[in-house]
Motif scaffolding. Structure first.
Motif, short mmCIF file in Angstrom:
data_model
loop_
_atom_site.label_atom_id
_atom_site.label_comp_id
_atom_site.label_asym_id
_atom_site.label_seq_id
_atom_site.Cartn_x
_atom_site.Cartn_y
_atom_site.Cartn_z
N SER A 149 0.80 -1.22 0.00
CA SER A 149 0.00 0.00 0.00
C SER A 149 0.84 1.28 0.00
O SER A 149 0.31 2.36 -0.27
CB SER A 149 -0.93 0.02 1.23
OG SER A 149 -0.17 -0.06 2.42
N LYS A 150 2.14 1.19 0.30
CA LYS A 150 2.97 2.38 0.42
C LYS A 150 3.78 2.69 -0.83
O LYS A 150 4.16 3.84 -1.06
CB LYS A 150 3.91 2.24 1.62
CG LYS A 150 3.19 2.15 2.96
CD LYS A 150 4.17 2.03 4.11
CE LYS A 150 3.45 1.95 5.44
NZ LYS A 150 4.40 1.82 6.58
N LEU A 151 4.07 1.69 -1.63
CA LEU A 151 4.91 1.88 -2.81
C LEU A 151 4.19 2.75 -3.84
O LEU A 151 3.02 2.52 -4.14
CB LEU A 151 5.24 0.51 -3.42
CG LEU A 151 6.24 0.48 -4.57
CD1 LEU A 151 7.60 1.00 -4.11
CD2 LEU A 151 6.37 -0.95 -5.10
N ARG A 152 4.90 3.75 -4.39
CA ARG A 152 4.26 4.71 -5.30
C ARG A 152 4.08 4.16 -6.71
O ARG A 152 3.02 4.31 -7.32
CB ARG A 152 5.08 6.00 -5.34
CG ARG A 152 4.52 7.07 -6.27
CD ARG A 152 3.14 7.50 -5.86
NE ARG A 152 2.57 8.47 -6.76
CZ ARG A 152 1.94 8.17 -7.90
NH1 ARG A 152 1.81 6.91 -8.28
NH2 ARG A 152 1.43 9.12 -8.66
N ALA A 153 5.13 3.55 -7.27
CA ALA A 153 5.05 3.08 -8.66
C ALA A 153 6.24 2.17 -8.96
O ALA A 153 7.12 1.97 -8.12
CB ALA A 153 5.03 4.26 -9.63
N PHE A 154 6.26 1.64 -10.18
CA PHE A 154 7.40 0.87 -10.69
C PHE A 154 7.90 1.54 -11.97
O PHE A 154 7.14 2.21 -12.68
CB PHE A 154 6.99 -0.56 -11.05
CG PHE A 154 6.72 -1.46 -9.87
CD1 PHE A 154 7.75 -1.86 -9.03
CD2 PHE A 154 5.44 -1.92 -9.62
CE1 PHE A 154 7.50 -2.70 -7.95
CE2 PHE A 154 5.18 -2.76 -8.55
CZ PHE A 154 6.22 -3.15 -7.72
N LEU A 155 9.18 1.32 -12.27
CA LEU A 155 9.75 1.76 -13.54
C LEU A 155 10.32 0.53 -14.24
O LEU A 155 11.08 -0.24 -13.66
CB LEU A 155 10.86 2.79 -13.31
CG LEU A 155 11.55 3.31 -14.57
CD1 LEU A 155 10.57 4.09 -15.45
CD2 LEU A 155 12.75 4.19 -14.21
N ARG A 156 9.94 0.36 -15.51
CA ARG A 156 10.41 -0.78 -16.29
C ARG A 156 11.03 -0.30 -17.60
O ARG A 156 10.49 0.57 -18.27
CB ARG A 156 9.26 -1.74 -16.61
CG ARG A 156 9.67 -2.95 -17.44
CD ARG A 156 8.48 -3.85 -17.71
NE ARG A 156 7.47 -3.19 -18.52
CZ ARG A 156 6.20 -3.61 -18.62
NH1 ARG A 156 5.80 -4.67 -17.96
NH2 ARG A 156 5.34 -2.96 -19.38
#
Length: 274
Positions: A149-156
């Motif tokens: 619930s705390k993680l903002r986003a991912f980058l791939r």
């Protein structure tokens, strides 16, 4: 004096060498993969480290769900043993002809084999019974982890090659000069550098501040694309980068009120007889 200088140089170099060895060892203990269904078109991402740290991201047309945490280390170790022993991963010999009539799950797995990052794409059932069992146990354990619930986003990051690369170069050249970024520039955004060094891996963007740093870099370097989907050409190659949500839910549809029953026409009053 010469000996003292040489000794000092070796001492200074030792921490850097240790850091590189540690980094290589850390990479060797991680694997990330995407499993997609040819039949349904849906897919999910799974990442596991040998110490048990794991991530799963599931996406459907209606929602995105991310799980992150730790599973039992012995499950991860069993899975890594099967990765290292996998003939199809080690040989990189995937016969496309066997996939013509295949309608099961496809596995795209990235893993370090003998210190080299490899990428294997093949039907899941081609990896063998022992691999499939170990994979299933890991997947089941990760699927039981709590929702992130705390993680903002991912980058791939995905390498751009072939016709896609030619098309990208034509579009950029039409707008102006193709800019090539040096490694020193990429290192200013740690998530960006990490994504390019390990293609197809979902690199966490932990909070809003880190996302802002990435977006400012995209704007200041005038990178081709949008803030959530952009292209970058560097001395390491050309990449398509995407910022992915960690969670998304579709708002429930409002239930339509039942249609009102048609009103009965009032009977005309009876005519009085004279």
């Amino acid at each position: 004096m010469t000996r003292l200088l040489l000794a000092a140089a070796l001492l200074c170099a030792a921490p850097a060498a240790d850091a590189r060895l540690y980094e290589a060892a850390a990479k060797a203990k991680a694997a990330w993969m995407t499993v997609s269904s040819i039949k349904t078109g849906q897919e999910y991402y799974l990442e596991v480290a040998q110490d048990g740290q794991a991530v799963m991201r599931e996406e459907t047309s209606k929602s995105v769900l991310t799980r992150r945490g730790a599973i039992k280390p012995f499950l991860a170790k069993d899975f890594f043993r099967e990765i290292e022993n996998s003939e199809i991963i080690n040989s990189q010999n995937v016969k496309q002809s066997k996939m013509v009539f295949y309608r099961g799950d496809m596995l795209k797995v990235s893993a370090y084999i003998s210190g080299e990052l490899t990428r294997t794409v093949a039907p899941l059932n081609n990896f063998g019974e022992a691999f499939s069992y170990a994979f299933g146990e890991v997947k089941k354990a990760v699927a039981a982890l709590p929702q992130e619930s705390k993680l903002r986003a991912f980058l791939r990051a995905e390498p751009v090659e072939g016709d896609e690369l030619a098309s990208y170069r034509d579009k950029v050249s039409a707008d102006g000069e193709l800019k090539v970024l040096e490694t020193a520039e990429l290192q200013k955004v740690r998530e960006l550098m990490a994504a390019i060094k390990e293609p197809f891996r979902l690199v966490p963007i932990e909070n809003e501040e880190r996302l802002r740093v990435l977006q400012e870099f995209i704007t200041s370097r005038q990178l081709y694309g949008l803030r959530t989907l952009f292209y970058l050409t560097s001395t390491r190659g050309t990449y398509k980068l995407q910022v992915l949500d960690t969670a998304r839910t579709q708002a429930p549809e409002r239930k339509k009120a039942p249609a009102a029953a048609p009103k009965k026409a009032k009977a005309s009053p009876a005519t009085k007889k004279r």
